[in-house]
Design a protein around this motif. Sequence first.
Motif, short mmCIF file in Angstrom:
data_model
loop_
_atom_site.label_atom_id
_atom_site.label_comp_id
_atom_site.label_asym_id
_atom_site.label_seq_id
_atom_site.Cartn_x
_atom_site.Cartn_y
_atom_site.Cartn_z
N TYR A 70 25.62 -11.48 -21.02
CA TYR A 70 24.82 -11.73 -22.23
C TYR A 70 24.42 -10.41 -22.89
O TYR A 70 24.49 -10.26 -24.12
N TYR A 83 25.51 -6.18 -13.21
CA TYR A 83 26.38 -7.31 -12.85
C TYR A 83 26.22 -7.70 -11.38
O TYR A 83 26.56 -8.81 -10.99
N ARG A 84 25.69 -6.79 -10.58
CA ARG A 84 25.46 -7.09 -9.17
C ARG A 84 24.24 -8.00 -8.98
O ARG A 84 24.17 -8.75 -8.01
N GLU A 85 23.30 -7.92 -9.91
CA GLU A 85 22.07 -8.70 -9.79
C GLU A 85 22.19 -10.07 -10.49
O GLU A 85 21.79 -11.09 -9.95
N ASP A 86 22.71 -10.06 -11.70
CA ASP A 86 22.79 -11.29 -12.50
C ASP A 86 23.99 -11.17 -13.42
O ASP A 86 23.91 -10.56 -14.49
N PHE A 87 25.12 -11.77 -13.03
CA PHE A 87 26.35 -11.61 -13.81
C PHE A 87 26.23 -12.27 -15.18
O PHE A 87 26.74 -11.76 -16.18
N GLY A 88 25.54 -13.42 -15.24
CA GLY A 88 25.34 -14.08 -16.52
C GLY A 88 24.51 -13.23 -17.47
O GLY A 88 24.85 -13.09 -18.65
N GLY A 89 23.43 -12.67 -16.95
CA GLY A 89 22.60 -11.78 -17.77
C GLY A 89 23.34 -10.53 -18.17
O GLY A 89 23.16 -10.00 -19.27
N VAL A 109 21.11 -5.25 -17.67
CA VAL A 109 21.11 -6.11 -16.48
C VAL A 109 22.37 -5.81 -15.68
O VAL A 109 23.49 -5.90 -16.21
#
Length: 313
Positions: free
Chosen positions: A178, A169-175, A167
């Motif tokens: 994880y 980091y530009r799209e979903d930092f939490g994902g 995933v």
Amino acid sequence: MKYIIKKIGTLILTLFIISFLSFLAFQIIPGDAALSRLGTDATPEQVEALREEMGLNAPMLVRYGNWLKDFVSGDFGTSYSYNMPVSEMLAGKLPITLVLTALSFLLILAISIPLGLFTGSREGSRLDRATMMANQVLMSIPGFFLGILITAVLGLGMKLFIPGAYVSYREDFGGFLYYLIFPAIAIALPKCAMGVKMLRSSVIGQLHMDYVRTAYSKGNSQHRVMYHHILKNAMIPVLTFWALTISDIVANSIIIEQVFTIPGLGSMLIQSISNRDYPVVQAIIVMVAGLVVVINFLVDLLYTKIDPRVTIE
């Protein structure tokens, strides 16, 4: 102040030597950068023209001086394979490797400090013996194999994550965080085992010191004695290990990124070596080496804060 100035001088000299040796290594490796860029179908005239354009016909020291001047100013050269600035290529990869390194190091600190103190204060207990046995097992397992086990057990078996489903980091930092937890665990666990063992031995040595008995005689609780007195002194020999651990984490991340298909500096480094893309390889090596040297410098400064008796000698 004199100590810091000497350390900064050593830091600059070390970085200079690393950059020169890195540059020299890629000059003596067999192969022609111009021919590699143009391909085997290029004519000798085309190769010679490109060599002149790339500055490859200049003396080596002149080329190194030009490269160093550009590198210091933030110009890492142009990729042979992609014909684009190396700095732009690294900009998207560097944060991934830095976050993976930071997560791994935080895990090492979060596990090894409490466990090292706890086992050191309970030498010979069942938990201490069990921890030492687990340490021996973890220290003997290579990081890449541990990564494969984590992928098989936690990914394919328990479905905690999807192997290969990175995933951004530009799209979903939490994902993104994880997904990086699992490779960070693979990197951190063997180092945790070493950290626990070293801190445990250091704590055991400190427990017999006079200042510990004095601290207890003043009515301090065990928790306060451990964290406010023993930990400070026990950390001194462990700091060197943690400084070296950073370089190991960066090196292991190159391999672990392949196991978990993470598009970080490690993936780019291996691909660039295969493509003989020397500007990219050289920039990564110098950046990683520089990071390790700077961290060692900061650890040296930390020594003086923990123990003022430490001097430049």
